[in-house]
Design a protein around this motif. Sequence first.
Motif, PDB file in Angstrom:
ATOM      1  N   ASP A   1       7.914  16.968  12.132  1.00 17.71           N
ATOM      2  CA  ASP A   1       7.411  18.207  11.553  1.00 17.71           C
ATOM      3  C   ASP A   1       6.722  18.002  10.207  1.00 17.71           C
ATOM      4  N   ALA A   2       6.784  16.782   9.671  1.00 14.98           N
ATOM      5  CA  ALA A   2       6.190  16.530   8.351  1.00 14.98           C
ATOM      6  C   ALA A   2       4.667  16.437   8.450  1.00 14.98           C
ATOM      7  N   ASP A   3       4.007  16.416   7.278  1.00 13.64           N
ATOM      8  CA  ASP A   3       2.550  16.226   7.241  1.00 13.64           C
ATOM      9  C   ASP A   3       2.199  14.888   7.880  1.00 13.64           C
ATOM     10  N   GLU A   4       0.938  14.786   8.293  1.00  8.32           N
ATOM     11  CA  GLU A   4       0.478  13.566   8.943  1.00  8.32           C
ATOM     12  C   GLU A   4       0.653  12.331   8.069  1.00  8.32           C
ATOM     13  N   THR A   5       0.572  12.513   6.745  1.00  4.19           N
ATOM     14  CA  THR A   5       0.671  11.373   5.830  1.00  4.19           C
ATOM     15  C   THR A   5       2.120  11.006   5.524  1.00  4.19           C
ATOM     16  N   ASP A   6       3.040  11.730   6.093  1.00  5.84           N
ATOM     17  CA  ASP A   6       4.442  11.568   5.684  1.00  5.84           C
ATOM     18  C   ASP A   6       5.404  11.533   6.877  1.00  5.84           C
ATOM     19  N   GLN A   7       4.827  11.330   8.054  1.00  9.10           N
ATOM     20  CA  GLN A   7       5.685  11.434   9.242  1.00  9.10           C
ATOM     21  C   GLN A   7       6.637  10.259   9.402  1.00  9.10           C
ATOM     22  N   TYR A   8       6.167   9.090   8.983  1.00 14.08           N
ATOM     23  CA  TYR A   8       7.006   7.890   9.119  1.00 14.08           C
ATOM     24  C   TYR A   8       7.443   7.433   7.740  1.00 14.08           C
ATOM     25  N   THR A   9       8.722   7.283   7.542  1.00 15.83           N
ATOM     26  CA  THR A   9       9.222   6.858   6.236  1.00 15.83           C
ATOM     27  C   THR A   9      10.121   5.641   6.401  1.00 15.83           C
ATOM     28  N   LEU A  10      10.230   4.889   5.322  1.00 16.98           N
ATOM     29  CA  LEU A  10      11.086   3.706   5.303  1.00 16.98           C
ATOM     30  C   LEU A  10      12.420   4.091   4.681  1.00 16.98           C
ATOM     31  N   GLU A  11      13.493   3.807   5.376  1.00 24.38           N
ATOM     32  CA  GLU A  11      14.820   4.187   4.857  1.00 24.38           C
ATOM     33  C   GLU A  11      15.747   2.975   4.883  1.00 24.38           C
ATOM     34  N   THR A  12      16.622   2.936   3.892  1.00 21.77           N
ATOM     35  CA  THR A  12      17.647   1.904   3.889  1.00 21.77           C
ATOM     36  C   THR A  12      18.952   2.527   4.379  1.00 21.77           C
ATOM     37  N   PRO A  13      19.558   1.973   5.437  1.00 17.95           N
ATOM     38  CA  PRO A  13      20.805   2.548   5.952  1.00 17.95           C
ATOM     39  C   PRO A  13      21.875   2.646   4.860  1.00 17.95           C
ATOM     40  N   ALA A  14      22.766   3.619   5.012  1.00 22.21           N
ATOM     41  CA  ALA A  14      23.723   3.975   3.952  1.00 22.21           C
ATOM     42  C   ALA A  14      24.553   2.793   3.450  1.00 22.21           C
ATOM     43  N   LYS A  15      25.054   1.956   4.344  1.00 25.55           N
ATOM     44  CA  LYS A  15      25.921   0.846   3.924  1.00 25.55           C
ATOM     45  C   LYS A  15      25.256  -0.491   4.247  1.00 25.55           C
ATOM     46  N   SER A  16      23.952  -0.507   4.135  1.00 21.84           N
ATOM     47  CA  SER A  16      23.147  -1.669   4.557  1.00 21.84           C
ATOM     48  C   SER A  16      23.641  -2.993   3.973  1.00 21.84           C
ATOM     49  N   ILE A  17      23.574  -4.046   4.790  1.00 19.46           N
ATOM     50  CA  ILE A  17      23.885  -5.392   4.283  1.00 19.46           C
ATOM     51  C   ILE A  17      22.760  -5.905   3.391  1.00 19.46           C
ATOM     52  N   GLY A  18      21.657  -5.182   3.290  1.00 16.75           N
ATOM     53  CA  GLY A  18      20.537  -5.617   2.458  1.00 16.75           C
ATOM     54  C   GLY A  18      19.441  -6.220   3.301  1.00 16.75           C
ATOM     55  N   ARG A  19      18.448  -6.741   2.635  1.00 11.22           N
ATOM     56  CA  ARG A  19      17.324  -7.331   3.362  1.00 11.22           C
ATOM     57  C   ARG A  19      17.688  -8.720   3.885  1.00 11.22           C
ATOM     58  N   VAL A  20      17.133  -9.084   5.037  1.00  6.68           N
ATOM     59  CA  VAL A  20      17.249 -10.469   5.484  1.00  6.68           C
ATOM     60  C   VAL A  20      15.881 -11.141   5.519  1.00  6.68           C
TER      61      VAL A  20
ATOM     62  N   GLN B   1       0.845  -1.200   0.000  1.00 11.17           N
ATOM     63  CA  GLN B   1       0.000   0.000   0.000  1.00 11.17           C
ATOM     64  C   GLN B   1       0.874   1.242   0.000  1.00 11.17           C
ATOM     65  N   ASN B   2       0.284   2.352  -0.363  1.00  8.21           N
ATOM     66  CA  ASN B   2       1.035   3.609  -0.314  1.00  8.21           C
ATOM     67  C   ASN B   2       1.503   3.868   1.114  1.00  8.21           C
ATOM     68  N   GLN B   3       2.707   4.367   1.214  1.00  2.91           N
ATOM     69  CA  GLN B   3       3.280   4.666   2.532  1.00  2.91           C
ATOM     70  C   GLN B   3       2.356   5.580   3.352  1.00  2.91           C
ATOM     71  N   SER B   4       1.672   6.488   2.644  1.00  2.00           N
ATOM     72  CA  SER B   4       0.808   7.430   3.357  1.00  2.00           C
ATOM     73  C   SER B   4      -0.371   6.713   4.021  1.00  2.00           C
ATOM     74  N   ASP B   5      -0.762   5.546   3.460  1.00  3.07           N
ATOM     75  CA  ASP B   5      -1.868   4.782   4.038  1.00  3.07           C
ATOM     76  C   ASP B   5      -1.407   3.908   5.207  1.00  3.07           C
ATOM     77  N   LEU B   6      -0.113   3.764   5.363  1.00  2.08           N
ATOM     78  CA  LEU B   6       0.427   2.829   6.351  1.00  2.08           C
ATOM     79  C   LEU B   6       0.984   3.548   7.576  1.00  2.08           C
ATOM     80  N   GLN B   7       0.687   4.833   7.700  1.00  2.00           N
ATOM     81  CA  GLN B   7       1.343   5.626   8.742  1.00  2.00           C
ATOM     82  C   GLN B   7       1.106   5.064  10.147  1.00  2.00           C
ATOM     83  N   GLY B   8      -0.112   4.539  10.385  1.00  2.00           N
ATOM     84  CA  GLY B   8      -0.404   3.990  11.718  1.00  2.00           C
ATOM     85  C   GLY B   8       0.492   2.812  12.045  1.00  2.00           C
ATOM     86  N   MET B   9       0.597   1.889  11.091  1.00  2.00           N
ATOM     87  CA  MET B   9       1.456   0.715  11.302  1.00  2.00           C
ATOM     88  C   MET B   9       2.920   1.133  11.420  1.00  2.00           C
TER      89      MET B   9
END
Lengths: 489, 128
Positions: free
Chosen positions: A309-328, A106-114
Amino acid sequence: MRNKLATESLFALSQPGRRGAEFPAADVPERPLSELIPASALADKPTGLPEVTESDVIRHFVNLSTLNMCVDTHFYPLGSCTMKYNPKRHERLASLPGIVDLHPYQNQSDLQGMLGMLYEMQEMLAEIAGLPAVSLQPAAGAQGEFTALLTAKAYFEDRGEKRTKVLFPNSAHGTNPASAAIAGFDCVQLASSKEGLVDLEDLKAHLDDQTAVFMVTNPNTLGLFEKDIKQIAQMVHDVGGLVYIDGANMNAILGYTRPGDFGGDMMHFNVHKTFTGPHGAGGPGSGPIAVRDFLADFLPGPVIHFHPDADETDQYTLETPAKSIGRVRSFYGNIGILVRGYCYLRTLGAPGLKAVSENAVLNANYLKALLKDVLPVPNGDLCMHEFVASASKSKAANGITAMDIAKRLLDFGFHAPTVYFPLVVPEAIMVEPTETESKETLDAFAETIIKILKEDPEFLHQAPHSTIVQRPDEVVAARNPILQCCEPQ
Amino acid sequence: MDQASLKFTKTHEWVGVEGDIATVGISDFAVNQLTDLVYIELPKIGSTCEAGKVFGEVESVKAVSDLYAPVSGEIVEANEALVDDQSPLSDDPFGAGWITKVKMSNPAELDQFMNADDYKKFCESEAH
């Protein structure tokens, strides 16, 4: 009362042509399978699935489930597994449509609660660990170990260091060396001291510039707190290595001390154990890791960031760390268990979590005191959340082994403790009552063990006597396994 | 083999010596502690082994345990029959349950081992 017919194997219940559901006629032209699937991928004949009705299947599994022991029906003092009661409230909350009907695409904006809930989970775990950076991805504890070791490996490589060794004491969970081996490290097992703790001399002898990580469970698998842990951490840090804390036994120390405070650089949580979730019989688990700030860049992604400080639909974002080992693991980890853990943490709060550990330690010490005269505990006068007794005395006196006691307990309506682990204690009986048990239950369990030890040894060798399956011959089963997952030939 | 003539390690291997060939097995005490064995990985014939280093493993229903080479040298024989049937390890640990034969490169290594009497005492102290 028991429906014996229903618990026959589904193959035995199978009747040709019997179905659980009938499909409507296809509204598109039928095409032969050979047109759709290459011949090389086609089986010679149908796989031979059982043919049964829906009620056959329901009765089969519901009846099977009643032959089992679980935390909802029995005291379950399975050492090292923290089989505490799982509040039903968490099940209800985790089943709310707003949670189960979400889709990770789903769009990230719809998943803010989770995402907000998962962010708070990251923050709470970081606080409990005393380690600031958290990844919720690992699917269970062992994968948490593996993930942390990959994170450490990436960190060392980034520094241009090639470190090859992972050290662990001989009381370690078997997953520690397994994780290290799969992560590509050489495994070095260390001796334990007479007290059942890390042997500092042996540790010193094996530490060098090849040491990547020292893995230690604290409290350890003997239920003892590694009192020298700060010194141990210092020794490992002095050679440039990292300290991994196996968080399997966090139930004993919540709110009293933190891995980050006693020298740990990385750790995993077993959310399904420590913070409740239905576990055993295959999970699912949840094994988030927490690490020091200098390791944060290497964590698997995504991690959740909060922008107040972001809008309610954008407060929580998913980020990949800079030197990430990738997904497990796919997406964000085992969400269902994380939600249960979140509910648990929010329900109890900090004072409640401290009370959990207090009661877990009190229950274990109380039970130990009741049993120590008949089942001596080789290590330690006081334990943490569990203790490891030994049946050596009864084995030598009249042949009653840890296995006999464990099997006979089933007849009295108690799940057996863990036996023959850790390996450092002969005839080990590892008991973890957890904080959710009453004094009456602990008294009844101790009285039963005392009673069992007075029974006829021959009778005990044949135990259990009241279960549907009695004593399987484990040796024959291991030497000549008959594996049957399809229609009997 | 006559138990009295054997030498024993602290890791519960026994060694019987004929010339420069050391026959190696695991003791009845070890088998008793491990309970019935269900799998064995033998040292490879032609490979070399180093005293004190892992050169095989045994598995029981309780645990997997490493086998440690008591002496250094070359593996010249291995008791292949044990791969299919591990019962001789329990039934006749000092005879049909022998595991491997090593052509020793440093027989002086034998000096550090216990004789049968000392080993018995060692086991008694370990059991408690």
